[in-house]
Design a protein around this motif. Structure first.
Motif, mmCIF file in Angstrom:
data_model
loop_
_atom_site.group_PDB
_atom_site.id
_atom_site.type_symbol
_atom_site.label_atom_id
_atom_site.label_comp_id
_atom_site.label_asym_id
_atom_site.label_seq_id
_atom_site.Cartn_x
_atom_site.Cartn_y
_atom_site.Cartn_z
ATOM 1 N N GLN A 24 -8.523 1.508 -11.432
ATOM 2 C CA GLN A 24 -8.756 2.423 -10.328
ATOM 3 C C GLN A 24 -9.039 1.676 -9.034
ATOM 4 N N ILE A 27 -11.657 7.748 10.104
ATOM 5 C CA ILE A 27 -12.088 6.615 9.274
ATOM 6 C C ILE A 27 -13.607 6.634 9.187
ATOM 7 N N GLY A 80 -6.416 -4.484 -2.611
ATOM 8 C CA GLY A 80 -6.124 -5.509 -3.614
ATOM 9 C C GLY A 80 -4.637 -5.790 -3.824
ATOM 10 N N PRO A 111 -6.325 -5.193 3.447
ATOM 11 C CA PRO A 111 -7.362 -4.230 3.071
ATOM 12 C C PRO A 111 -7.403 -3.941 1.570
ATOM 13 N N ALA A 113 -5.078 7.070 12.248
ATOM 14 C CA ALA A 113 -6.483 6.944 11.871
ATOM 15 C C ALA A 113 -7.342 6.695 13.102
ATOM 16 N N TYR A 143 -8.117 -3.744 -8.376
ATOM 17 C CA TYR A 143 -8.585 -5.041 -7.971
ATOM 18 C C TYR A 143 -9.361 -5.629 -9.131
ATOM 19 N N VAL A 164 0.888 -1.163 0.000
ATOM 20 C CA VAL A 164 0.000 0.000 0.000
ATOM 21 C C VAL A 164 0.927 1.215 0.000
ATOM 22 N N PHE A 166 0.831 4.452 9.660
ATOM 23 C CA PHE A 166 0.571 3.112 10.179
ATOM 24 C C PHE A 166 -0.906 2.809 9.949
ATOM 25 N N TYR A 167 -1.201 1.836 9.089
ATOM 26 C CA TYR A 167 -2.595 1.491 8.798
ATOM 27 C C TYR A 167 -3.219 0.867 10.055
ATOM 28 N N PRO A 168 -4.466 1.213 10.383
ATOM 29 C CA PRO A 168 -4.980 0.866 11.715
ATOM 30 C C PRO A 168 -5.480 -0.566 11.935
ATOM 31 N N GLY A 219 -9.710 -8.664 5.895
ATOM 32 C CA GLY A 219 -9.587 -7.298 5.376
ATOM 33 C C GLY A 219 -10.491 -7.096 4.169
ATOM 34 N N GLU A 265 -16.847 6.699 5.864
ATOM 35 C CA GLU A 265 -17.137 6.829 4.434
ATOM 36 C C GLU A 265 -17.559 8.256 4.144
ATOM 37 N N VAL A 286 -11.290 -14.432 7.125
ATOM 38 C CA VAL A 286 -12.387 -13.768 7.840
ATOM 39 C C VAL A 286 -12.928 -12.667 6.937
ATOM 40 N N VAL A 317 -4.474 -16.921 9.243
ATOM 41 C CA VAL A 317 -5.803 -16.373 8.958
ATOM 42 C C VAL A 317 -5.653 -15.070 8.184
HETATM 43 C C1 B12 Z 1 -8.671 5.286 4.667
HETATM 44 C C2 B12 Z 1 -8.540 4.363 3.463
HETATM 45 C C3 B12 Z 1 -7.370 4.408 2.747
HETATM 46 C C4 B12 Z 1 -6.144 5.144 3.221
HETATM 47 C C5 B12 Z 1 -5.583 4.377 4.434
HETATM 48 C C6 B12 Z 1 -5.055 5.326 5.478
HETATM 49 C C7 B12 Z 1 -5.193 4.768 6.863
HETATM 50 N N1 B12 Z 1 -6.362 4.411 7.294
HETATM 51 O O1 B12 Z 1 -4.220 4.707 7.515
HETATM 52 C C8 B12 Z 1 -5.184 5.112 1.987
HETATM 53 C C9 B12 Z 1 -5.062 6.510 1.384
HETATM 54 C C10 B12 Z 1 -3.786 4.584 2.239
HETATM 55 C C11 B12 Z 1 -5.943 4.195 1.042
HETATM 56 C C12 B12 Z 1 -5.414 3.851 -0.174
HETATM 57 C C13 B12 Z 1 -6.076 3.068 -1.090
HETATM 58 N N2 B12 Z 1 -7.272 2.492 -0.965
HETATM 59 CO CO1 B12 Z 1 -8.289 2.631 0.612
HETATM 60 N N3 B12 Z 1 -9.551 2.785 2.029
HETATM 61 C C14 B12 Z 1 -9.582 3.481 3.104
HETATM 62 C C15 B12 Z 1 -10.889 3.218 3.862
HETATM 63 C C16 B12 Z 1 -11.868 4.371 3.610
HETATM 64 C C17 B12 Z 1 -10.729 3.040 5.370
HETATM 65 C C18 B12 Z 1 -9.597 2.100 5.736
HETATM 66 C C19 B12 Z 1 -9.459 1.989 7.215
HETATM 67 O O2 B12 Z 1 -8.654 2.671 7.817
HETATM 68 N N4 B12 Z 1 -10.240 1.131 7.853
HETATM 69 C C20 B12 Z 1 -10.196 0.874 9.280
HETATM 70 C C21 B12 Z 1 -9.694 -0.541 9.553
HETATM 71 C C22 B12 Z 1 -9.655 -0.800 11.036
HETATM 72 O O3 B12 Z 1 -10.651 -1.370 8.957
HETATM 73 P P1 B12 Z 1 -10.268 -2.601 8.045
HETATM 74 O O4 B12 Z 1 -8.966 -2.443 7.427
HETATM 75 O O5 B12 Z 1 -11.407 -2.906 7.191
HETATM 76 O O6 B12 Z 1 -10.125 -3.790 9.130
HETATM 77 C C23 B12 Z 1 -11.243 -4.440 9.676
HETATM 78 C C24 B12 Z 1 -11.707 -5.658 8.876
HETATM 79 O O7 B12 Z 1 -11.514 -5.528 7.497
HETATM 80 C C25 B12 Z 1 -10.965 -6.791 9.454
HETATM 81 N N5 B12 Z 1 -9.586 -7.091 9.102
HETATM 82 C C26 B12 Z 1 -8.626 -6.337 8.560
HETATM 83 N N6 B12 Z 1 -7.478 -7.009 8.525
HETATM 84 C C27 B12 Z 1 -7.679 -8.216 9.075
HETATM 85 C C28 B12 Z 1 -6.816 -9.294 9.301
HETATM 86 C C29 B12 Z 1 -7.322 -10.434 9.912
HETATM 87 C C30 B12 Z 1 -6.403 -11.555 10.176
HETATM 88 C C31 B12 Z 1 -8.680 -10.513 10.280
HETATM 89 C C32 B12 Z 1 -9.202 -11.710 10.906
HETATM 90 C C33 B12 Z 1 -9.538 -9.445 10.040
HETATM 91 C C34 B12 Z 1 -9.032 -8.299 9.449
HETATM 92 O O8 B12 Z 1 -10.934 -6.438 10.818
HETATM 93 C C35 B12 Z 1 -10.783 -5.014 10.984
HETATM 94 C C36 B12 Z 1 -11.650 -4.581 12.138
HETATM 95 O O9 B12 Z 1 -12.981 -4.945 11.933
HETATM 96 C C37 B12 Z 1 -11.353 1.893 3.192
HETATM 97 C C38 B12 Z 1 -12.826 1.652 3.193
HETATM 98 C C39 B12 Z 1 -13.224 1.196 4.562
HETATM 99 N N7 B12 Z 1 -14.211 1.772 5.101
HETATM 100 O O10 B12 Z 1 -12.599 0.303 5.146
HETATM 101 C C40 B12 Z 1 -10.767 2.017 1.793
HETATM 102 C C41 B12 Z 1 -10.406 0.763 1.025
HETATM 103 C C42 B12 Z 1 -9.729 -0.207 1.935
HETATM 104 N N8 B12 Z 1 -9.418 1.268 -0.006
HETATM 105 C C43 B12 Z 1 -9.585 0.760 -1.131
HETATM 106 C C44 B12 Z 1 -8.784 1.069 -2.255
HETATM 107 C C45 B12 Z 1 -9.219 0.515 -3.591
HETATM 108 C C46 B12 Z 1 -7.644 1.853 -2.094
HETATM 109 C C47 B12 Z 1 -6.613 2.150 -3.196
HETATM 110 C C48 B12 Z 1 -6.219 0.906 -3.937
HETATM 111 C C49 B12 Z 1 -7.221 3.251 -4.060
HETATM 112 C C50 B12 Z 1 -6.399 3.636 -5.257
HETATM 113 N N9 B12 Z 1 -6.822 3.220 -6.415
HETATM 114 O O11 B12 Z 1 -5.408 4.303 -5.132
HETATM 115 C C51 B12 Z 1 -5.438 2.766 -2.391
HETATM 116 C C52 B12 Z 1 -4.266 1.826 -2.178
HETATM 117 C C53 B12 Z 1 -3.256 2.020 -3.269
HETATM 118 C C54 B12 Z 1 -1.933 1.518 -2.881
HETATM 119 N N10 B12 Z 1 -1.484 0.434 -3.442
HETATM 120 O O12 B12 Z 1 -1.282 2.134 -2.077
HETATM 121 C C55 B12 Z 1 -10.676 -0.259 -1.173
HETATM 122 C C56 B12 Z 1 -10.102 -1.686 -1.192
HETATM 123 C C57 B12 Z 1 -10.871 -2.558 -2.118
HETATM 124 C C58 B12 Z 1 -10.017 -3.649 -2.653
HETATM 125 N N11 B12 Z 1 -10.607 -4.749 -2.800
HETATM 126 O O13 B12 Z 1 -8.859 -3.475 -2.908
HETATM 127 C C59 B12 Z 1 -11.510 0.110 0.097
HETATM 128 C C60 B12 Z 1 -12.196 -1.069 0.749
HETATM 129 C C61 B12 Z 1 -12.537 1.151 -0.339
HETATM 130 C C62 B12 Z 1 -13.432 0.659 -1.454
HETATM 131 N N12 B12 Z 1 -14.466 -0.039 -1.191
HETATM 132 O O14 B12 Z 1 -13.160 0.927 -2.585
HETATM 133 N N13 B12 Z 1 -7.116 3.826 1.505
#
Ligand code: B12
Ligand code: SF4
Length: 632
Positions: free
Chosen positions: A493, A338, A164, A162, A284, A496, A17, A24-26, A190, A340, A215, A187
C-alpha cells in the motif's frame, strides 16, 4: 572539472506516478517559482506524463503486444484495445484525457502496471541491468531526447521523487544525464527520499555516483543554495542544511533547516506548454504543510517536515488569489488542495470566499473527521464546489481509534457520514480494516457501520494496515500490540517496501485477516463499480436482437477459449472452447438472437451463454439480425 556557470536549472518529474497521469504534479512548479524569484532560470520536464504517451505509442507500434506485458492480463487487454482505440484517451484537440474522470483513463494506468517498481533493499545497490523493466526505462529515456532538451549550459539538474515507484526511474535518469557528459550536479529530492532511513540513504548514495546529493524535507531553500553554489562554481553540498551527500569520510546527512513560511512563497510556475497538452488537469494549490492534528501514530504525512514547525498553514486570502490566478491563466476549473487535512476554520473562510468571488471551480481535499465540520459547514463546502473530500476514517471502533490517537470516535464518525450524506457532500472514505490490535469482530462491526452509508459514498479505498518504519507505530511497535518479526506481509500500500516494518499483529489469525481484507475489498468494489457498470440491455425475449459490444471489447483467444474484457465496464468473462466455437460467427459484431443461438446450440446452452454474456455486459442491443457487422 570545469563547471558551467549559467544560472539555469533543469527540473524533472520522472515516472512512475500513474495516478497523476493527465495532471501536473506541483513539486517542480513550486521549486521553479522559488528559484525564478531569486533570478535562476528553470525548465521543467514532466517525464511521467511523457512516459504515459510513450506507453500508448509502444502499444500501437507493437500491435498491442508490448514485450513486458502479459497478453492474458488486464494490462494486456488494455494494450490491445488502446492500440486500436488510441483516440479514446485524447480529446478533440489531441489533449491527454488520462485522468480519473476520463472513462478510459484507467486503461493508461493499467498499461503502466508492469513498469511499477516498489523499491525494496535492492534499490539501494547498483541497478540490476538485467531487469526487463530497466531496459524499458532506458529505452524510454533514449527516445525522450534528453541530449537536445537539457541545455548544455545547465548548472544544476533536479529530479523530484515524491513517490516510491519513482525511485528506480529517477536513479536511471540520473545515470542517463551523466552519460550525456553534462557536468551539472544532479540533485534528488521529494518525500520518497525524505522518509528514507538515513542508513539506507547512505547506501543509495554510495552505489549511485550519478546522484551528487539528496535534499530531504522542504526543498526550496536547500535547492536555491545548491543552485547558487553551482552557478558560482563553488559546489559544497556539505555546507547546506537538509542535504545528504557522500563526503570523503562517507555519507553525511545535514540536519534540515526550517522550511519557508508558506505565505511568503511565490505562485507556482506551471509550465504553459505542458498544461496545454492536458484535457482536464487537476491543479494543486498548497493549503498547508504538516497536519493541524498531527497525532495519529501510524501516520507518515507528519514526518515530512523535519526542521519545521509541525504545521504551517496558509492564509485564506493569498490562497484564494492563487486559485483566481490559475483560473484566469489556464482556464483551470478543477483543483486539489494540498493538505493533510483541511482545517475547518480555513475551509469556512475559503468556501465563503469562493462564493463571494463567484469562482466557478470544483475542488477536493483531504479532511479528517472533526466536530467543527458541522452540518452547516459541510453544506457550505458542497455549495462552494467541493467535488469530494477524502476522509481517512480508517475504522469506527472507538477503542482502536483511541489507541492510535485519531481525533474522532465512533459517534463522531457516524455523525460526519450522516451530515455529509444529508447535505449532498460526496466523500471518499479510506478504511484500514486491521489497524493495530483490531479483532475480527471489531473489523466486521466497523464494516457494517460504514456500509450503512454505502449509497452516499463516492468511493471507498481499503488500505490493509502497513507499519512504516518512519511512523510512531514503526518506532514503538510494542505499544500497539505488534510483534516485530523477520517475515510479515507487506500490502504494497505504501508502495515503498523499504519503509516497511515486518511485524505480526496477534489480534487476528492470518486466516481471519485474509477474510477481513476480502470482505472490505468486496465492499469497496461494490461501491466503486457503481459508476461504470452499464445498465444491462434486456435481451429477455427470444427474438431480441443483440450483438457483441465490439467497440468496447477486447477478445483474446487462448487454446480455443475466449477471454472477453469489456473495457468500459471493466468486466471480464472466459468462454470455454466449446461455447466459444458456438459464438464464433458473432464475435466480430454480427447481430443474433437467442432463438438463433438455440438453433445452433440447444435451448439450455443458449440460455446459459446468453445470461452469462449479458450479465457481464458483453452484449448490446443491435438494430436488426444479420445487418450489423463491426470490425474488431
Ligand atoms: C496529493 C498527493 C498525491 C496525489 C498527487 C496529486 C497532485 N498533487 O498533483 C496522487 C493521487 C497522485 C498521489 C498518489 C500516490 N501517493 Co501521494 N501524496 C500526495 C500528498 C498528500 C501531497 C503531494 C503534493 O502535492 N505535495 C506538494 C509538493 C509541492 O510537495 P513535495 O512533492 O513534497 O515537494 C517538496 C519537497 O518534497 C521537495 N522536493 C520535491 N521534489 C524535489 C526535487 C528536488 C531536486 C529537491 C531539491 C526538492 C524536492 O521540495 C518541494 C517543496 O518543498 C503527499 C503527502 C505530502 N504532504 O506531500 C502524498 C505522498 C507523496 N504520496 C504517497 C504515496 C504513498 C502515494 C501512492 C503511492 C499511494 C498509493 N498506494 O496509491 C500514490 C502513487 C501511486 C502511483 N504510482 O501512481 C506518499 C509517498 C511516500 C513514499 N515514500 O512513497 C506521500 C508522502 C504520503 C505518505 N506519507 O504516505 N499522491
Ligand atoms: S489526521 Fe491524517 S494526516 Fe493528520 S495525523 Fe492523522 S492520519 Fe496523519
Amino acid at each position: 572539472m570545469h563547471r558551467v556557470t549559467s544560472a539555469r536549472t533543469w527540473l524533472a518529474f520522472p515516472p512512475l506516478v500513474d495516478t497523476n497521469f493527465g495532471s501536473f504534479y506541483p513539486s517542480t512548479a513550486v521549486l521553479a517559482a522559488y528559484l525564478e524569484a531569486a533570478g535562476i532560470d528553470t525548465e521543467q520536464a514532466d517525464l511521467n506524463e511523457e512516459f504515459a504517451v510513450w506507453l500508448l505509442e509502444r502499444a500501437r507500434h507493437t500491435g498491442g503486444r508490448p514485450p513486458e506485458v502479459g497478453p492474458e492480463t488486464m494490462a494486456g487487454a488494455a494494450a490491445r484495445w488502446l492500440a486500436r482505440s488510441h483516440d479514446s484517451v485524447f480529446d478533440g484537440q489531441g489533449r491527454h484525457d488520462f485522468g480519473a474522470e476520463s472513462p478510459y483513463g484507467y486503461l493508461v494506468r493499467l498499461l503502466s502496471g508492469p513498469y511499477l517498481v516498489d523499491p525494496d533493499e535492492s534499490a539501494l545497490g547498483p541497478v540490476d541491468r538485467g531487469r526487463p523493466v530497466v531496459a524499458a526505462y532506458d529505452e524510454f529515456y533514449a527516445q525522450a531526447g534528453l541530449a537536445s532538451r537539457i541545455p548544455e549550459d545547465t548548472s544544476l539538474i533536479g529530479i523530484s521523487v515524491p513517490m516510491g515507484p519513482q525511485l528506480l526511474p529517477a536513479l536511471l535518469l540520473a545515470e542517463q544525464v551523466k552519460a550525456l557528459g553534462l557536468t551539472a550536479p544532479v540533485v534528488l529530492g521529494g518525500p520518497a527520499l525524505s522518509l528514507m532511513d538515513t542508513d539506507d540513504l547512505g547506501r543509495l548514495l554510495r552505489s549511485h555516483p550519478a546522484v551528487d546529493c539528496v535534499v530531504r524535507f522542504d526543498g526550496e531553500r536547500p535547492l536555491l543554495e545548491l543552485a547558487e553554489q553551482a552557478v558560482a562554481d563553488a559546489w559544497d553540498p556539505g555546507g547546506v542544511a537538509g542535504v545528504s551527500h557522500l563526503s570523503a569520510e562517507g555519507p553525511r546527512h545535514n540536519a534540515p533547516g526550517a522550511g519557508p513560511n508558506l505565505n511568503t512563497l511565490p505562485m507556482p510556475q506551471y509550465p504553459r506548454e505542458a498544461l496545454s497538452l492536458l484535457a482536464a488537469p487537476t491543479l494543486a494549490v498548497t493549503q498547508a504543510r504538516g497536519c493541524y492534528w498531527g497525532k495519529c501514530d501510524y501516520c507518515d504525512f507528519i514526518e515530512l517536515y523535519d526542521g519545521s514547525p509541525p504545521f504551517r498553514g496558509r492564509h485564506p486570502g493569498p490562497f484564494l488569489d492563487e486559485l483566481s490566478d490559475l483560473v484566469e491563466r489556464f482556464g483551470s476549473s478543477r483543483f486539489t488542495f494540498i493538505t493533510e487535512s483541511i482545517p475547518p476554520a480555513f475551509a469556512r473562510r475559503v468556501c465563503q470566499g469562493l462564493l463571494d468571488r463567484g469562482l466557478d471551480i470544483t475542488w477536493s481535499s483531504f479532511a479528517m473527521v472533526d466536530r467543527r465540520f458541522d452540518r452547516e459547514l459541510l453544506e457550505l463546502m458542497a455549495r462552494s464546489g467541493c467535488e469530494f473530500l477524502v476522509v481517512g476514517m480508517e475504522t469506527t471502533i472507538t477503542r482502536v481509534l483511541e489507541l492510535v490517537h485519531k481525533s474522532a470516535d465512533r459517534e463522531e464518525n457516524l455523525r460526519f457520514l450522516r451530515d455529509a450524506r444529508d447535505v449532498g457532500l460526496p466523500l471518499i472514505v479510506n478504511l484500514i480494516p486491521d489497524l493495530p490490535s483490531t479483532t475480527y469482530e471489531e473489523a466486521i462491526t466497523a464494516l457494517d457501520d460504514v456500509a450503512e452509508f454505502a449509497d452516499s459514498l463516492r468511493s471507498v479505498s481499503v488500505f490493509p494496515f502497513e507499519a512504516t518504519r518512519s511512523s510512531n507505530v514503526g518506532r514503538f511497535p510494542e505499544r500497539f500490540g505488534l510483534e516485530v518479526s523477520a517475515v510479515g506481509g507487506s500490502s504494497g500500500q505504501a508502495q515503498y517496501a523499504l519503509n516497511h516494518l515486518q511485524n505480526t499483529d496477534p489480534a487476528m489469525t492470518p486466516g481471519q485477516r485474509a477474510e477481513i481484507h476480502r470482505r472490505y475489498r468486496q465492499f469497496a468494489e461494490s461501491v466503486n463499480s457503481r459508476g461504470y457498470r452499464a445498465a444491462r440491455p434486456l435481451g429477455a425475449e427470444p427474438d431480441d436482437v443483440l450483438r457483441f459490444a465490439v467497440e468496447e471489447l477486447d477478445l483474446l483467444e487462448i487454446d480455443g477459449a475466449l477471454v472477453c474484457t469489456n473495457m468500459r465496464t471493466r468486466e471480464r468473462v472466459r468462454v470455454p472452447a466449446k461455447a466459444a466455437a458456438i459464438l464464433r460467427p458473432y464475435v466480430r459484431g454480427s447481430a443474433f438472437t437467442r432463438r438463433q443461438l438455440a438453433a445452433r446450440a440447444g435451448e439450455s446452452t443458449a440460455d446459459r451463454l446468453f445470461s452469462n454474456l449479458l450479465g457481464a455486459g458483453m452484449l448490446v442491443e443491435a438494430a436488426t439480425a444479420g445487418e450489423h457487422d463491426v470490425r474488431v
